[in-house]
Design a protein around this motif. Structure first.
Motif, PDB file in Angstrom:
ATOM      1  N   ARG A  12       0.843  -1.217   0.000  1.00 46.42           N
ATOM      2  CA  ARG A  12       0.000   0.000   0.000  1.00 46.42           C
ATOM      3  C   ARG A  12       0.866   1.251   0.000  1.00 46.42           C
ATOM      4  NH1 ARG A  12      -4.370  -0.561   4.579  1.00 46.42           N
ATOM      5  NH2 ARG A  12      -5.133   1.317   3.558  1.00 46.42           N
ATOM      6  N   ALA A  16       1.059   4.345  -2.795  1.00 47.04           N
ATOM      7  CA  ALA A  16       0.932   5.769  -2.464  1.00 47.04           C
ATOM      8  C   ALA A  16       2.072   6.571  -3.071  1.00 47.04           C
ATOM      9  CB  ALA A  16       0.903   5.954  -0.946  1.00 47.04           C
ATOM     10  N   ASN A  50      -7.516   8.847   0.255  1.00 44.81           N
ATOM     11  CA  ASN A  50      -7.451   7.584   0.998  1.00 44.81           C
ATOM     12  C   ASN A  50      -8.172   7.692   2.342  1.00 44.81           C
ATOM     13  OD1 ASN A  50      -6.071   6.201  -0.977  1.00 44.81           O
ATOM     14  ND2 ASN A  50      -4.064   6.701  -0.147  1.00 44.81           N
ATOM     15  N   ARG A  52      -8.609  10.326   4.174  1.00 43.34           N
ATOM     16  CA  ARG A  52      -8.180  11.474   4.993  1.00 43.34           C
ATOM     17  C   ARG A  52      -8.794  12.739   4.398  1.00 43.34           C
ATOM     18  NH1 ARG A  52      -3.688  11.110   8.241  1.00 43.34           N
ATOM     19  NH2 ARG A  52      -3.006  13.192   7.641  1.00 43.34           N
ATOM     20  N   GLU A 106      -0.973  15.111   2.191  1.00 42.96           N
ATOM     21  CA  GLU A 106      -1.696  13.996   2.797  1.00 42.96           C
ATOM     22  C   GLU A 106      -1.104  12.655   2.369  1.00 42.96           C
ATOM     23  OE1 GLU A 106      -3.802  14.104   5.119  1.00 42.96           O
ATOM     24  OE2 GLU A 106      -4.121  16.264   5.152  1.00 42.96           O
ATOM     25  N   GLU A 110       0.718   9.923   4.797  1.00 49.64           N
ATOM     26  CA  GLU A 110       0.285   8.525   4.905  1.00 49.64           C
ATOM     27  C   GLU A 110       1.445   7.563   4.635  1.00 49.64           C
ATOM     28  OE1 GLU A 110      -3.235   5.544   3.290  1.00 49.64           O
ATOM     29  OE2 GLU A 110      -3.074   7.578   2.516  1.00 49.64           O
ATOM     30  N   PHE A 113       3.670   7.533   7.606  1.00 48.80           N
ATOM     31  CA  PHE A 113       3.065   6.798   8.724  1.00 48.80           C
ATOM     32  C   PHE A 113       3.198   5.297   8.512  1.00 48.80           C
ATOM     33  CE2 PHE A 113      -0.270   4.809  11.165  1.00 48.80           C
ATOM     34  CZ  PHE A 113      -0.300   5.542  12.349  1.00 48.80           C
ATOM     35  N   LYS A 114       2.825   4.821   7.308  1.00 56.22           N
ATOM     36  CA  LYS A 114       2.776   3.386   7.070  1.00 56.22           C
ATOM     37  C   LYS A 114       4.167   2.772   6.867  1.00 56.22           C
ATOM     38  CE  LYS A 114      -1.932   3.367   5.292  1.00 56.22           C
ATOM     39  NZ  LYS A 114      -2.817   3.084   4.150  1.00 56.22           N
ATOM     40  N   ALA A 530      -4.214   4.926  -4.824  1.00 54.41           N
ATOM     41  CA  ALA A 530      -4.911   5.857  -3.934  1.00 54.41           C
ATOM     42  C   ALA A 530      -6.272   6.261  -4.479  1.00 54.41           C
ATOM     43  CB  ALA A 530      -4.053   7.099  -3.731  1.00 54.41           C
ATOM     44  N   TYR A 546      -5.764   5.461  11.802  1.00 56.37           N
ATOM     45  CA  TYR A 546      -4.864   4.590  11.048  1.00 56.37           C
ATOM     46  C   TYR A 546      -4.954   3.172  11.586  1.00 56.37           C
ATOM     47  CZ  TYR A 546      -2.401   8.429   8.784  1.00 56.37           C
ATOM     48  OH  TYR A 546      -2.062   9.482   8.018  1.00 56.37           O
TER      49      TYR A 546
END
Length: 548
Positions: A12, A16, A50, A52, A106, A110, A113-114, A530, A546
């Motif tokens: 994923r 992105a 996604n 957000r 954004e 993401e 974060f991931k 996305a 999340y």
């Protein structure tokens, strides 16, 4: 390579990253189609990336910020503005640019974060925060320029700014970590795609070429002197005073506090230590006593055990003290009282033994207490009075306001001149334009190979060595600002070193074929990438969670 990327980042996250590339290629056409269908109230969600949300208010604020920046550049730079805006990716409709910027942010957030980049090393974050040029460049909205003193971030000024802005330290740290994570991500994104022919040659030049540079430094004092000669109206000064007070309470008196401090010792608690406790402590801390015989250090060990028990008990009991119970606690344990006079935090910095006063400034409401322990004993502090700061009269700080406004104008003028001169670096008028500045300093560095021993010296001087090594176009330049000066770095000459032939044509053609195959896979993955959803009627924003 693609499978390696998928394994290292996750499917994923990989998608992105690909979408970020797609957005940069799509230009304003796709964005204009999206914007044409946006509608509804200004406070609702207009686009989700996604899941957000991006609100209409965020879009309007970003658009207003860009519009203001574009108008200001046009007003100050005239004909040079368009080329600078194009260099900065700000050409086109402000609303298109604003939405593209918000969507990309954004997506980057993401991915960060991931991919786990949100778990930044505290040491690395501290290192980045210690780089004032990085902080000024990436966090102007979080950390204003006036919080720097002598080129370094002033910790006390930062804490005061956060208190006045209503930002908790944890929220501030989260914002900083997010910015650092995004900059790390942006720095590694180019490694996820192949490079076309000219960029492969560029990579060779970065690794194997000799370079000669001109480093040009324009002192801020020159711009301050220019701005000082320009008249400033009373209205201008008052407007700047109001703006700064409204944003950061820059021209406010400091908060003041007074209180009472009590000191305690282990003797007042009647603490004792048994023979078993003393011997156990001695055995566990043998190195602390230089491995001396027990009987020789027994008295010292006993004091250490008693002090430890005292600290532990005091820490528990002091947390339970509220209101009038302070006097009961002090009376019971024989605390020695000392009054702490009314003072500001600035006055606190000048005191040497200021543990009690420091605790006083950690307390928010009168009547509350704070406790601490040390090798000498324990300390209890109560806040008795709190005098909040207030706006200083304009006439009282008028000279300071004028000086600050002149410096801000000088910084803005220096920034504009650096941009203009950077554009001129490839023209014949560059040298004459540089020499017209009073106090300009020009230093030359010649024939620096990638392994030159001079690079660490340049790095110690504060020059951006990593960026300098990536320059591959002679006569092109980049610029940056410090607290005291503006710096322009010009690549004067670039030559391939002997024994370092460039990549063969056959190898480059093969790389281009690989790039085409990669592009085909890229297009095939878009259906599962996305999701950007727009709303014809604005929706109420929902909390975003999340999944770990």
């Amino acid at each position: 390579m693609i499978s390696l990327m998928r394994n290292s980042m996750g499917k994923r996250v990989y998608k992105a990253v690909l979408w970020i590339t797609l957005l940069s290629l799509a230009g304003t056409t796709l964005l204009s189609m999206l914007l044409g269908r946006l509608g509804g109230g200004r406070s609702g969600v207009v686009v989700t990336v996604n899941g957000r949300p991006i609100t209409a208010r965020s879009l309007e604020l970003k658009k207003a910020e860009l519009t203001s920046e574009i108008r200001e550049l046009h007003a100050r730079l005239g004909g040079y503005a368009d080329s600078i805006l194009e260099m900065q990716g700000l050409s086109g409709k402000p609303q298109d640019i604003a939405l593209r910027a918000l969507i990309q942010k954004e997506l980057l957030a993401e991915v960060a974060f991931k991919s786990g980049l949100r778990h930044m090393s505290p040491l690395y974050v501290s290192e980045r925060m210690g780089d004032s040029s990085f902080v000024v460049r990436t966090m102007p909205e979080i950390i204003p320029l006036h919080l720097f003193k002598g080129g370094r971030l002033d910790g006390q000024a930062l804490q005061k700014h956060l208190r006045h802005s209503g930002i908790s330290m944890s929220d501030f740290e989260h914002q900083v970590e997010e910015v650092v994570a995004l900059t790390v991500l942006q720095s590694i994104l180019p490694s996820f795609v192949y490079s076309p022919r000219n960029e492969q040659r560029t990579g060779q030049r970065e690794l194997k070429a000799q370079r000669s540079y001109s480093i040009i430094k324009l002192p801020l004092s020159t711009f301050i002197a220019r701005e000082s000669k320009k008249p400033l109206s009373e209205g201008e000064l008052k407007a700047f005073y109001d703006k700064e007070n409204g944003a950061t309470k820059r021209y406010w008196s400091e908060d003041k506090r007074s209180g009472t401090a009590w000191t305690f010792t282990s003797d007042s608690y009647g603490m004792t230590a048994s023979e078993v406790e003393i011997r156990r402590y001695y055995t566990q801390h043998l190195k602390e006593f230089d491995k001396k015989p027990f009987e020789e250090v027994k008295a010292k060990v006993e004091r250490a055990v008693v002090l430890g028990k005292f600290k532990q008990r005091f820490a528990i009991e002091s947390k339970q003290i509220q209101g009038s119970r302070v006097e009961d606690f002090v009376s019971k344990h024989g605390g020695v009282m000392r009054q702490l006079p009314l003072m500001s935090q600035k006055a606190l910095a000048s005191k040497k033994d200021n543990q009690a006063e420091s605790l006083l400034f950690e307390i928010m409401r009168p009547g509350q207490t704070r406790a601490a322990t040390s090798e000498k004993g324990a300390l209890l502090v109560r806040l008795d009075t709190f005098e909040a700061g207030a706006a200083l009269p304009f006439e009282q700080v008028k000279d300071r306001v004028k000086s600050d406004l002149i410096e801000e104008k000088a910084l803005r003028a220096m920034s504009d001149e650096l941009k203009r001169l950077t554009v001129l670096s490839t023209s014949g008028s560059f040298d004459a334009a540089i020499k017209s500045y009073e106090g300009v300093a020009i230093k030359k560095y010649s024939d620096l190979s990638p392994q030159s021993e001079q690079w660490p010296v340049l790095e110690k001087e504060g020059l951006p060595v990593a960026r300098m090594k990536k320059m591959i176009h002679p006569h092109y330049a980049f610029s940056y600002m410090t607290k005291e000066q503006g710096v322009i770095v010009v690549l004067d000459k670039l030559e391939m070193m002997s024994g370092a032939p460039e990549k063969t044509e056959q190898a480059i053609v093969q790389s281009e074929l690989d790039l085409q195959l990669f592009s085909a896979g890229f297009i095939a993955s878009l259906n599962n990438s996305a999701t950007i959803k727009h709303y014809e009627k604005s929706q109420r924003p929902e909390p975003v969670y999340y999944e770990e």
